[in-house]
Design an enzyme around this catalytic site. Structure first.
Site, PDB file in Angstrom:
ATOM      1  N   THR A   1     -53.574  19.325 -23.833  1.00 38.46           N
ATOM      2  CA  THR A   1     -55.169  19.889 -23.896  1.00 38.46           C
ATOM      3  C   THR A   1     -56.021  18.952 -23.846  1.00 38.46           C
ATOM      4  O   THR A   1     -56.923  18.626 -22.640  1.00 38.46           O
ATOM      5  CB  THR A   1     -55.230  21.129 -24.987  1.00 38.46           C
ATOM      6  OG1 THR A   1     -53.799  21.770 -25.149  1.00 38.46           O
ATOM      7  CG2 THR A   1     -56.273  21.847 -24.542  1.00 38.46           C
TER       8      THR A   1
ATOM      9  N   HIS B   1     -56.324  30.431 -26.791  1.00 35.44           N
ATOM     10  CA  HIS B   1     -56.096  29.409 -26.185  1.00 35.44           C
ATOM     11  C   HIS B   1     -56.031  29.773 -24.611  1.00 35.44           C
ATOM     12  O   HIS B   1     -55.208  29.682 -23.860  1.00 35.44           O
ATOM     13  CB  HIS B   1     -54.876  28.733 -26.465  1.00 35.44           C
ATOM     14  CG  HIS B   1     -54.695  27.412 -26.145  1.00 35.44           C
ATOM     15  ND1 HIS B   1     -55.488  26.742 -25.385  1.00 35.44           N
ATOM     16  CD2 HIS B   1     -53.498  26.349 -26.438  1.00 35.44           C
ATOM     17  CE1 HIS B   1     -54.966  25.452 -25.107  1.00 35.44           C
ATOM     18  NE2 HIS B   1     -53.736  25.390 -25.928  1.00 35.44           N
TER      19      HIS B   1
END
Ligand code: CP
Length: 328
Positions: A68, A145
């Site tokens: 990420t 997320h």
């Protein structure tokens, strides 16, 4: 460096991305469409466009991350934004500075967007209320997320050419998973049928309220699914007696060649958000190749490639929304 031109189907007004819950099916589809165009940029000899020139993006990662963090940073750089990274271990958090003060001090340097990863569920939403910058949730506790769910759906769409009507199983420690929650929301909004599969200690009955099926039988899940999204088993949680041992989890829920040969539907697509415990939730051969003779593919690295495109799309949209509204 050439600019990109998009067909503007909707006027994007949201200056934060906190959760998939906040997005309509139309907005999800728009992000996926935009990400397709951004993916092409990374295949060019010069992988850069000037879309965010003059913007500044700060990355506040209070939890470890490989995929990420790097893909958000790379996304910002490919859009020509200035970037600043924050590392908890070398920051004044070590002297007791809290999240609000840390973020407000960084924002005081005229940062436009803050990308936050934090172990506390709700941290991104909290931050969006105390700063005037755009806030992107890069994972908050067990809550959400959103960019992971978007890149997962984007990857499924690339291979299966549709989402509506697909049968998707999410396998593993559902209770503790922000990836599961965000995936369920995105898949349901786009019309997929979702089954959660895990030992009963890893799925609360509450998940039924989200309109999903619950199963404790991996063989059934493999038989019935077009896609399986496999979650990381958080070894540290095995001590909480949610499973007797890693070996037992691998035996009953680990996906290996034998289970695929005997039970999986041909054409099954295998996803995993990473990081993977090689040999626990996926055997190494399945992780690296899938099972070619049944047209079963593992697309774990394709997910990572697509994460970059999704994050370019998100930063682009949020910067555009900030441009229209001003930061306040
Ligand atoms: N999938 C995911 O969030 O991975 P990282 O923790 O490495 O960012």
């Amino acid at each position: 460096m050439t600019e990109i031109v998009f067909k503007k189907e909707i006027q994007w007004k949201k200056k934060h991305l906190l959760s998939i819950e906040d997005l309509s099916a139309k907005e999800l589809s728009y992000i996926l469409e935009l990400a397709k165009a951004f993916k092409e940029i990374s295949t060019r000899p010069v992988k850069k466009v000037p879309a965010l020139r003059g913007k500044t993006i700060a990355f506040l990662f209070f939890e470890p991350s490989t995929r990420t963090r790097i893909s958000f940073e790379l996304a910002a750089k490919r859009l020509s934004a200035d970037t600043v990274s924050f590392s908890v271990s070398t920051s004044s958090v070590q002297k007791g500075e809290n999240l609000k003060d840390t973020a407000r001090n960084i924002e005081a340097m005229n940062v436009d967007i803050i990308v936050l990863r934090h172990s506390a569920s709700g941290a991104a939403e909290y931050l969006s209320g105390v700063v005037s910058a755009g806030v992107v949730n890069a994972g908050d506790g067990m809550h959400a997320h959103p960019t992971q769910a978007l890149l997962d759906v984007f990857t499924i769409l690339e291979y299966k050419k549709k989402i509506a009507g697909l049968k998707v199983a999410i396998v593993g420690d559902i209770n503790h998973s922000r990836v599961a929650r965000s995936n369920i929301q995105a898949l349901k909004k786009l019309g997929a049928q979702v089954t959660l599969c895990a030992p009963p200690t890893m799925i609360s009955p509450y998940f039924k309220e989200l309109g999903v099926e619950i199963s404790c039988d991996i063989k059934e899940a493999l038989k019935n699914s077009d896609v399986v999204n496999v979650l990381r088993i958080q070894k540290e949680r095995i001590d909480e007696n949610i499973m007797p041992s890693i070996a037992e989890y691998r035996e009953y829920f680990g996906i290996n060649r034998e289970k695929l040969v005997n039970f999986a539907k041909p054409g099954l697509l295998i996803l995993h958000p990473g990081p993977v415990n090689r040999g626990v939730e996926l055997s190494p051969d399945v992780l690296d190749k899938g099972l070619i003779e049944k047209n079963i593919y593992s697309v774990v690295l394709n997910q990572v490639t697509n994460g970059l495109a999704i994050r370019m799309a998100i930063l682009y949209l949020i910067a555009g929304a900030l441009g229209q509204r001003g930061k306040k």
